[in-house]
Design a protein around this motif. Sequence first.
Motif, PDB file in Angstrom:
ATOM      1  N   ILE A   1      -6.766  15.610   0.706  1.00 42.79           N
ATOM      2  CA  ILE A   1      -7.835  14.666   0.400  1.00 42.79           C
ATOM      3  C   ILE A   1      -8.812  14.592   1.570  1.00 42.79           C
ATOM      4  O   ILE A   1     -10.033  14.569   1.385  1.00 42.79           O
ATOM      5  CB  ILE A   1      -7.246  13.278   0.063  1.00 42.79           C
TER       6      ILE A   1
ATOM      7  N   GLY B   1     -15.950   7.857   1.230  1.00 44.49           N
ATOM      8  CA  GLY B   1     -14.698   7.918   1.986  1.00 44.49           C
ATOM      9  C   GLY B   1     -14.143   6.524   2.241  1.00 44.49           C
ATOM     10  O   GLY B   1     -12.947   6.264   2.055  1.00 44.49           O
TER      11      GLY B   1
ATOM     12  N   TRP C   1       0.519   5.056   0.437  1.00 36.96           N
ATOM     13  CA  TRP C   1      -0.350   6.186   0.749  1.00 36.96           C
ATOM     14  C   TRP C   1       0.206   7.428   0.094  1.00 36.96           C
ATOM     15  O   TRP C   1       1.403   7.513  -0.174  1.00 36.96           O
ATOM     16  CB  TRP C   1      -0.444   6.361   2.267  1.00 36.96           C
TER      17      TRP C   1
ATOM     18  N   THR D   1      -0.663  15.751   0.541  1.00 36.48           N
ATOM     19  CA  THR D   1      -1.784  15.384  -0.327  1.00 36.48           C
ATOM     20  C   THR D   1      -2.890  14.730   0.496  1.00 36.48           C
ATOM     21  O   THR D   1      -4.072  15.001   0.285  1.00 36.48           O
ATOM     22  CB  THR D   1      -1.311  14.402  -1.415  1.00 36.48           C
TER      23      THR D   1
ATOM     24  N   MET E   1      -8.961  11.417  -7.738  1.00 32.50           N
ATOM     25  CA  MET E   1      -8.472  12.342  -8.754  1.00 32.50           C
ATOM     26  C   MET E   1      -7.546  13.375  -8.136  1.00 32.50           C
ATOM     27  O   MET E   1      -6.593  13.818  -8.771  1.00 32.50           O
ATOM     28  CB  MET E   1      -9.641  13.015  -9.475  1.00 32.50           C
TER      29      MET E   1
ATOM     30  N   GLN F   1      -5.630  12.729  -5.590  1.00 27.93           N
ATOM     31  CA  GLN F   1      -4.393  12.012  -5.322  1.00 27.93           C
ATOM     32  C   GLN F   1      -3.544  11.875  -6.583  1.00 27.93           C
ATOM     33  O   GLN F   1      -2.335  12.002  -6.547  1.00 27.93           O
ATOM     34  CB  GLN F   1      -4.711  10.635  -4.750  1.00 27.93           C
TER      35      GLN F   1
ATOM     36  N   THR G   1     -21.600  10.073   0.968  1.00 27.92           N
ATOM     37  CA  THR G   1     -20.264  10.644   1.118  1.00 27.92           C
ATOM     38  C   THR G   1     -19.400   9.778   2.034  1.00 27.92           C
ATOM     39  O   THR G   1     -18.227   9.520   1.745  1.00 27.92           O
ATOM     40  CB  THR G   1     -20.359  12.073   1.689  1.00 27.92           C
ATOM     41  N   VAL G   2     -20.013   9.301   3.131  1.00 26.23           N
ATOM     42  CA  VAL G   2     -19.253   8.456   4.055  1.00 26.23           C
ATOM     43  C   VAL G   2     -18.829   7.162   3.343  1.00 26.23           C
ATOM     44  O   VAL G   2     -17.676   6.722   3.447  1.00 26.23           O
ATOM     45  CB  VAL G   2     -20.092   8.141   5.310  1.00 26.23           C
TER      46      VAL G   2
ATOM     47  N   LEU H   1     -10.864  17.607   1.421  1.00 27.21           N
ATOM     48  CA  LEU H   1     -11.840  17.463   0.330  1.00 27.21           C
ATOM     49  C   LEU H   1     -13.030  16.634   0.800  1.00 27.21           C
ATOM     50  O   LEU H   1     -14.194  16.974   0.546  1.00 27.21           O
ATOM     51  CB  LEU H   1     -11.170  16.796  -0.872  1.00 27.21           C
ATOM     52  N   PHE H   2     -12.725  15.544   1.509  1.00 34.58           N
ATOM     53  CA  PHE H   2     -13.791  14.680   2.021  1.00 34.58           C
ATOM     54  C   PHE H   2     -14.709  15.473   2.944  1.00 34.58           C
ATOM     55  O   PHE H   2     -15.941  15.399   2.833  1.00 34.58           O
ATOM     56  CB  PHE H   2     -13.182  13.483   2.753  1.00 34.58           C
TER      57      PHE H   2
ATOM     58  N   VAL I   1     -13.602  11.242  -6.991  1.00 36.51           N
ATOM     59  CA  VAL I   1     -13.152  12.624  -6.856  1.00 36.51           C
ATOM     60  C   VAL I   1     -11.923  12.693  -5.942  1.00 36.51           C
ATOM     61  O   VAL I   1     -10.953  13.397  -6.221  1.00 36.51           O
ATOM     62  CB  VAL I   1     -14.324  13.468  -6.304  1.00 36.51           C
ATOM     63  N   MET I   2     -11.965  11.900  -4.850  1.00 38.93           N
ATOM     64  CA  MET I   2     -10.828  11.907  -3.929  1.00 38.93           C
ATOM     65  C   MET I   2      -9.589  11.316  -4.602  1.00 38.93           C
ATOM     66  O   MET I   2      -8.474  11.800  -4.422  1.00 38.93           O
ATOM     67  CB  MET I   2     -11.183  11.126  -2.663  1.00 38.93           C
TER      68      MET I   2
ATOM     69  N   TYR J   1     -12.782   5.156  -0.890  1.00 41.78           N
ATOM     70  CA  TYR J   1     -11.453   5.701  -1.183  1.00 41.78           C
ATOM     71  C   TYR J   1     -10.374   4.903  -0.452  1.00 41.78           C
ATOM     72  O   TYR J   1      -9.375   4.492  -1.042  1.00 41.78           O
ATOM     73  CB  TYR J   1     -11.389   7.177  -0.793  1.00 41.78           C
ATOM     74  N   LEU J   2     -10.601   4.666   0.857  1.00 31.88           N
ATOM     75  CA  LEU J   2      -9.608   3.914   1.633  1.00 31.88           C
ATOM     76  C   LEU J   2      -9.376   2.540   1.014  1.00 31.88           C
ATOM     77  O   LEU J   2      -8.247   2.087   0.845  1.00 31.88           O
ATOM     78  CB  LEU J   2     -10.071   3.752   3.085  1.00 31.88           C
ATOM     79  N   LEU J   3     -10.491   1.860   0.673  1.00 35.41           N
ATOM     80  CA  LEU J   3     -10.358   0.526   0.095  1.00 35.41           C
ATOM     81  C   LEU J   3      -9.602   0.575  -1.230  1.00 35.41           C
ATOM     82  O   LEU J   3      -8.745  -0.257  -1.502  1.00 35.41           O
ATOM     83  CB  LEU J   3     -11.740  -0.098  -0.123  1.00 35.41           C
TER      84      LEU J   3
ATOM     85  N   VAL K   1       0.843  -1.188   0.000  1.00 33.11           N
ATOM     86  CA  VAL K   1       0.000   0.000   0.000  1.00 33.11           C
ATOM     87  C   VAL K   1       0.880   1.240   0.000  1.00 33.11           C
ATOM     88  O   VAL K   1       1.745   1.400   0.857  1.00 33.11           O
ATOM     89  CB  VAL K   1      -0.914   0.021   1.232  1.00 33.11           C
TER      90      VAL K   1
ATOM     91  N   VAL L   1      -7.437   2.826  -2.305  1.00 34.48           N
ATOM     92  CA  VAL L   1      -6.025   3.133  -2.125  1.00 34.48           C
ATOM     93  C   VAL L   1      -5.270   1.892  -1.657  1.00 34.48           C
ATOM     94  O   VAL L   1      -4.109   1.664  -2.008  1.00 34.48           O
ATOM     95  CB  VAL L   1      -5.855   4.292  -1.121  1.00 34.48           C
ATOM     96  N   MET L   2      -5.957   1.047  -0.884  1.00 36.29           N
ATOM     97  CA  MET L   2      -5.311  -0.178  -0.411  1.00 36.29           C
ATOM     98  C   MET L   2      -5.426  -1.312  -1.431  1.00 36.29           C
ATOM     99  O   MET L   2      -5.240  -2.469  -1.084  1.00 36.29           O
ATOM    100  CB  MET L   2      -5.916  -0.597   0.922  1.00 36.29           C
ATOM    101  N   ASN L   3      -5.722  -0.964  -2.671  1.00 37.89           N
ATOM    102  CA  ASN L   3      -5.765  -1.946  -3.764  1.00 37.89           C
ATOM    103  C   ASN L   3      -6.883  -2.977  -3.648  1.00 37.89           C
ATOM    104  O   ASN L   3      -6.745  -4.107  -4.114  1.00 37.89           O
ATOM    105  CB  ASN L   3      -4.436  -2.692  -3.904  1.00 37.89           C
ATOM    106  N   PHE L   4      -7.959  -2.628  -2.996  1.00 37.42           N
ATOM    107  CA  PHE L   4      -9.119  -3.514  -3.026  1.00 37.42           C
ATOM    108  C   PHE L   4      -9.865  -3.275  -4.337  1.00 37.42           C
ATOM    109  O   PHE L   4     -10.123  -2.124  -4.691  1.00 37.42           O
ATOM    110  CB  PHE L   4     -10.065  -3.217  -1.857  1.00 37.42           C
TER     111      PHE L   4
ATOM    112  N   VAL M   1     -16.950  17.838   0.983  1.00 36.76           N
ATOM    113  CA  VAL M   1     -18.070  17.157   0.329  1.00 36.76           C
ATOM    114  C   VAL M   1     -19.109  16.742   1.369  1.00 36.76           C
ATOM    115  O   VAL M   1     -20.314  16.822   1.137  1.00 36.76           O
ATOM    116  CB  VAL M   1     -17.581  15.936  -0.494  1.00 36.76           C
ATOM    117  N   LEU M   2     -18.617  16.313   2.548  1.00 42.83           N
ATOM    118  CA  LEU M   2     -19.537  15.929   3.619  1.00 42.83           C
ATOM    119  C   LEU M   2     -20.388  17.127   4.046  1.00 42.83           C
ATOM    120  O   LEU M   2     -21.610  17.024   4.204  1.00 42.83           O
ATOM    121  CB  LEU M   2     -18.730  15.387   4.802  1.00 42.83           C
TER     122      LEU M   2
ATOM    123  N   PHE N   1      -7.532  21.921  -6.895  1.00 44.67           N
ATOM    124  CA  PHE N   1      -7.110  21.431  -8.198  1.00 44.67           C
ATOM    125  C   PHE N   1      -6.417  22.527  -9.007  1.00 44.67           C
ATOM    126  O   PHE N   1      -6.366  22.466 -10.228  1.00 44.67           O
ATOM    127  CB  PHE N   1      -8.305  20.858  -8.972  1.00 44.67           C
TER     128      PHE N   1
END
Lengths: 147, 502
Positions: free
Chosen positions: A72, B424, A63, A68, B225, B227, B420-421, A75-76, B222-223, B427-429, A61, B431-434, A79-80, A106
């Motif tokens: 991010i 989020g 990160w 950044t 993008m 990154q 949105t949650v 950004l989250f 979007v998140m 996004y985590l999944l 992984v 990034v961890m290649n799921f 949006v929330l 951006f």
Amino acid sequence: MSEKILGGVLLFISLAGIWLARSFEAPFSYEPVGPRAFPMLILALLGISAIALMLEKKSAVTWAAPATLQRIGALFLIVLAYAWLFDKLGFIVATTLMVVPVARFFGASWKQGALGGVGLGVGLFILFDRLLDVALPTGLWVANILG
Amino acid sequence: MDSTLSLLMQGFAVAGTPENLMIALIGCFLGTVVGLLPGLGPINGVAILLPIAFAMKLPPESALILLCAVYAGCEYGGRISAILLNVPGDAGAVMTTLDGYPMARKGLAGPALSMSAMASFCGALVATLGIVLFAPLLAEWAIAFGPAEYFVLMVLALCCLGGLVGDSLPKAAIACLIGLLLSTVGIDSNSGVYRYTFDALHLQDGIPFIVIVIGLFAVSEVMLMLQHAHAGVAPMTITGRLMFNMKEFMLAKWTMLRCSLAGFFIGVLPGAGATIASAMCYASERRMAGKDHQFGEGDVRGVAAPEAANNASANGSLVPMLTLGVPGSGTTAVMMGALTLYNITPGPTLFQEQPAIVWGLIASLFIANVMLLALNIPLIRVFVKFLSIPNWLLVPGVAAISMVGVYAVHGNTFDLVLGTVIGGLGYLLRVMNFPIAPFILGFVLGDMMEQNLRRALSISNGEVGVLFNSPIAIALWVGAVAMLIGPRLMKMLAERKERVAA
């Protein structure tokens, strides 16, 4: 390391979920399989997969850089907040407020961001609410002003 | 055969009304634009437009025509940025960069674009003909499936997808199981028991499909993008001739046909989608090309092969969704979710009960592809303009439009916040290649799987052996295990061989 932590969290979720599922009991039932069998099956498999994930050797992984990641995260949150304020502020105001900081992330200038925000807010409102008949919130404050 | 033809004509009557033609044209245009934007692919396009189509109260066949046109358009659009920017517009266009960009650098951007449009058209046409020929047969065969066979078929679909995507089996399994688990939230329809609602009123009916889709494919996108934000590369300009010439066409015509056929069959198999089809076809065409090829340096066959294959497989992957009600890819899973929003259950009976919808959809694929060919060759310069939309305008635009869709369908902000949650978490999944496709497939199939499992066990009075009784079920189980373990086993063996050789 990230995988180990996530594996632990998922293992916890699967155990907690199975524990919660014990109470899923139909008051009366015509069928041999009740409401709790399927979730329990899924959660058991999830638990096993989580253990397999923790035991996996390779960890690749990557990160994003901390700076950044911070953006991010921000950004989250934006949006929330946008989601939460969507009908309270109304589409046009909420969208404008969301677009400006996101555009800045951006690489837009303040001026571009502000123009883009107003443009998207008003433009999309006209497109959807007026032309396509998809009702959008005008906002509680507008209703208050109008009495 | 006669009846197929007359049904198809009926379909053209549905798809050929002025409104539906207009909708198809708009869908083709939007699809191409979404496809060419790097970062947004067919699944994002369909995901974002689905709630909007629903909110606009389009009748089901029109909504489906819109989504199909968008889907078809995305497959055309991906090649534009692959050729002009060296950045694939969607995952299926990765292989197109290998020869497309070198061609553009040689000043052959025009022929590369028109040739790949032609190849896309050929792939899509062959695959749509394939749907017409094979889908009714498959539907007829599948009508004999009982609940036990259905349950195992869905296990097979999930195993295929899980076995083929991503870099690790536990990760694919987890993604799929989380999807299945989220599908159990809400009131159990058989017994009225509340499951995992945590006393939240909004969760009683379960997590809405649109919320999951927007979270996974708009918010987390979007998140990501942000990154992967890269400094804008200026697209190559199209100079010189726009059309390929006769020599180029003759060189590529068999490649196109072969890859279209192969792509279709790969697409029909659950799990193997456009990405795998285009990679396999590119590799085999390169091998077959003999000595004097220019693959990798701008061979016209190198753009024709992956484009024909990825369009053919994208259309081919509609077959299992329409005939069995079991989608084999992330995008078709989203499309199937769209059908269920309209209370249409895809599956073998769909062909008998809703012929207007099925054949209207198939006819609209023909129409959409003709439109796309017409749009993509002469109007290519218009589409290229969209490549210069700056990300700072595009990303918030995507966020706003996604929220519009969710809000329009459900009318409350709880769903927006929930989406949105989920985004989020997505996004985590990611990034961890799921892999994310098994997640959405698990969520879409979850309820049907549980229902079929319970029905099967009710019939057998709780005896689990019913799942292994019929020959079809056994064959499906064998297939599921093979698909889950096979691809990775082969990869491991290949790696070991390499190590021994080295």
